[in-house]
Design a protein around this motif. Structure first.
Motif, short mmCIF file in Angstrom:
data_model
loop_
_atom_site.label_atom_id
_atom_site.label_comp_id
_atom_site.label_asym_id
_atom_site.label_seq_id
_atom_site.Cartn_x
_atom_site.Cartn_y
_atom_site.Cartn_z
N ASN A 40 6.54 -32.91 -18.13
CA ASN A 40 5.25 -33.32 -17.60
C ASN A 40 4.45 -34.08 -18.63
O ASN A 40 3.23 -33.94 -18.73
N GLU A 41 5.11 -34.94 -19.39
CA GLU A 41 4.45 -35.61 -20.51
C GLU A 41 3.33 -36.55 -20.10
O GLU A 41 2.45 -36.85 -20.87
N ASN A 42 3.33 -37.02 -18.88
CA ASN A 42 2.34 -38.01 -18.46
C ASN A 42 1.32 -37.46 -17.48
O ASN A 42 0.69 -38.22 -16.75
N SER A 43 1.15 -36.16 -17.41
CA SER A 43 0.22 -35.56 -16.46
C SER A 43 -1.21 -35.63 -16.96
O SER A 43 -1.46 -35.49 -18.16
N GLN A 44 -2.14 -35.85 -16.03
CA GLN A 44 -3.56 -35.95 -16.34
C GLN A 44 -4.36 -35.26 -15.25
O GLN A 44 -4.19 -35.58 -14.08
N ILE A 45 -5.21 -34.33 -15.65
CA ILE A 45 -6.09 -33.67 -14.70
C ILE A 45 -7.51 -33.95 -15.17
O ILE A 45 -7.90 -33.55 -16.27
N GLY A 46 -8.29 -34.66 -14.37
CA GLY A 46 -9.65 -35.01 -14.75
C GLY A 46 -10.60 -34.91 -13.57
O GLY A 46 -10.22 -35.19 -12.44
N HIS A 47 -11.80 -34.50 -13.81
CA HIS A 47 -12.82 -34.36 -12.77
C HIS A 47 -12.34 -33.46 -11.64
O HIS A 47 -12.51 -33.77 -10.47
N VAL A 48 -11.68 -32.36 -12.02
CA VAL A 48 -11.24 -31.37 -11.05
C VAL A 48 -12.01 -30.08 -11.34
O VAL A 48 -11.97 -29.57 -12.45
N THR A 49 -12.71 -29.58 -10.33
CA THR A 49 -13.45 -28.34 -10.47
C THR A 49 -12.60 -27.19 -9.97
O THR A 49 -12.08 -27.24 -8.85
N ILE A 50 -12.44 -26.16 -10.80
CA ILE A 50 -11.65 -24.99 -10.43
C ILE A 50 -12.58 -23.79 -10.43
O ILE A 50 -13.22 -23.48 -11.44
N ILE A 51 -12.67 -23.12 -9.29
CA ILE A 51 -13.52 -21.95 -9.15
C ILE A 51 -12.64 -20.75 -8.84
O ILE A 51 -11.89 -20.76 -7.87
N ARG A 52 -12.70 -19.74 -9.72
CA ARG A 52 -11.90 -18.53 -9.52
C ARG A 52 -12.79 -17.46 -8.90
O ARG A 52 -13.84 -17.13 -9.43
N LEU A 53 -12.34 -16.90 -7.79
CA LEU A 53 -13.04 -15.80 -7.12
C LEU A 53 -12.17 -14.57 -7.24
O LEU A 53 -11.02 -14.57 -6.81
N GLY A 54 -12.65 -13.51 -7.84
CA GLY A 54 -11.86 -12.30 -8.03
C GLY A 54 -11.31 -12.23 -9.43
O GLY A 54 -11.43 -13.14 -10.23
N SER A 55 -10.69 -11.11 -9.74
CA SER A 55 -10.15 -10.90 -11.07
C SER A 55 -8.64 -11.16 -11.11
O SER A 55 -7.99 -11.22 -10.08
N ARG A 56 -8.12 -11.30 -12.31
CA ARG A 56 -6.69 -11.53 -12.50
C ARG A 56 -5.95 -10.20 -12.29
O ARG A 56 -6.33 -9.20 -12.82
N VAL A 57 -4.86 -10.27 -11.55
CA VAL A 57 -4.06 -9.07 -11.33
C VAL A 57 -2.58 -9.44 -11.28
O VAL A 57 -2.22 -10.54 -10.90
N GLY A 58 -1.71 -8.51 -11.70
CA GLY A 58 -0.28 -8.66 -11.49
C GLY A 58 0.36 -9.85 -12.14
O GLY A 58 -0.18 -10.49 -13.03
N SER A 59 1.55 -10.17 -11.65
CA SER A 59 2.31 -11.30 -12.15
C SER A 59 1.92 -12.57 -11.39
O SER A 59 1.18 -12.52 -10.42
N LEU A 60 2.44 -13.70 -11.85
CA LEU A 60 2.11 -14.99 -11.25
C LEU A 60 2.54 -15.06 -9.80
O LEU A 60 3.64 -14.64 -9.44
N ALA A 61 1.69 -15.60 -8.95
CA ALA A 61 2.01 -15.77 -7.55
C ALA A 61 3.18 -16.73 -7.38
O ALA A 61 3.49 -17.52 -8.27
N ALA A 62 3.83 -16.68 -6.25
CA ALA A 62 4.96 -17.57 -5.96
C ALA A 62 4.69 -18.36 -4.70
O ALA A 62 3.97 -17.92 -3.81
N CYS A 63 5.27 -19.54 -4.63
CA CYS A 63 5.16 -20.36 -3.42
C CYS A 63 6.27 -19.98 -2.44
O CYS A 63 7.32 -19.58 -2.83
#
Length: 167
Positions: free
Chosen positions: A144-167
């Motif tokens: 992912n050498e050329n990835s760019q994330i800009g002007h993206v607002t991320i709002i987290r609701l709730g606390s972190r729990v468990g392992s990473l979610a899966a798709c």
């Protein structure tokens, strides 16, 4: 909606909803040595589905503009299977979009270019797994050498729990 071995499709103003959260919205895939090129999706809206956009196979470019995915497990789930030879580098462009997920907003595997801009992501953790906005993975010769994330607002609701979610 399923697109197989399609080059230069232009989808606009599509709405997908499922009260049971078990369907996927749009599936883009290619078979064999065919490489699908430059899929443009504008104004795609989804509500209460599993994955808004799923991409598999040899796909080179996906352009999402004004996508709204509400109450989804995954906004975008792309597992690429292109090699770095021949100058092919998969590109995901996410522009002016809104994703509301209790899973993963954008997950890519072996997609070398992810560009996100002017978007809003709501992360609501489930009771069993940790939700994330972006999950970039590289397993093969692409990174992912050329990835760019800009002007993206991320709002987290709730606390972190468990392992990473899966798709």
């Amino acid at each position: 909606i399923e697109l197989v071995n399609v080059t230069f499709p232009n989808l606009q103003d599509i709405f997908v909803q499922d009260a049971q959260n078990r369907t996927d919205g749009i599936l883009i895939t290619s078979t064999g040595d065919y490489a699908a090129v430059d899929t443009t999706i504008r104004g795609f809206k989804s509500n209460r589905i599993n994955t808004a956009l799923k991409v598999r196979g040899r796909t080179e470019g996906v352009y999402l503009d004004h996508m709204i995915a509400v109450d989804v497990k995954c906004g975008v789930d792309w597992v690429a299977s292109l090699s770095a030879s021949g100058g092919k580098k998969p590109l995901l462009l996410l522009n002016s979009s809104h994703i509301n997920t209790d899973g993963i907003a954008v997950k890519t595997v072996d997609v070398s270019q992810v560009i996100g801009s002017d978007s809003l992501i709501y992360i609501t953790n489930s009771t069993t797994a940790e939700s994330v906005a972006f999950d970039f993975q590289a397993t093969g010769s692409l990174s992912n050498e050329n990835s760019q994330i800009g002007h993206v607002t991320i709002i987290r609701l709730g606390s972190r729990v468990g392992s990473l979610a899966a798709c």
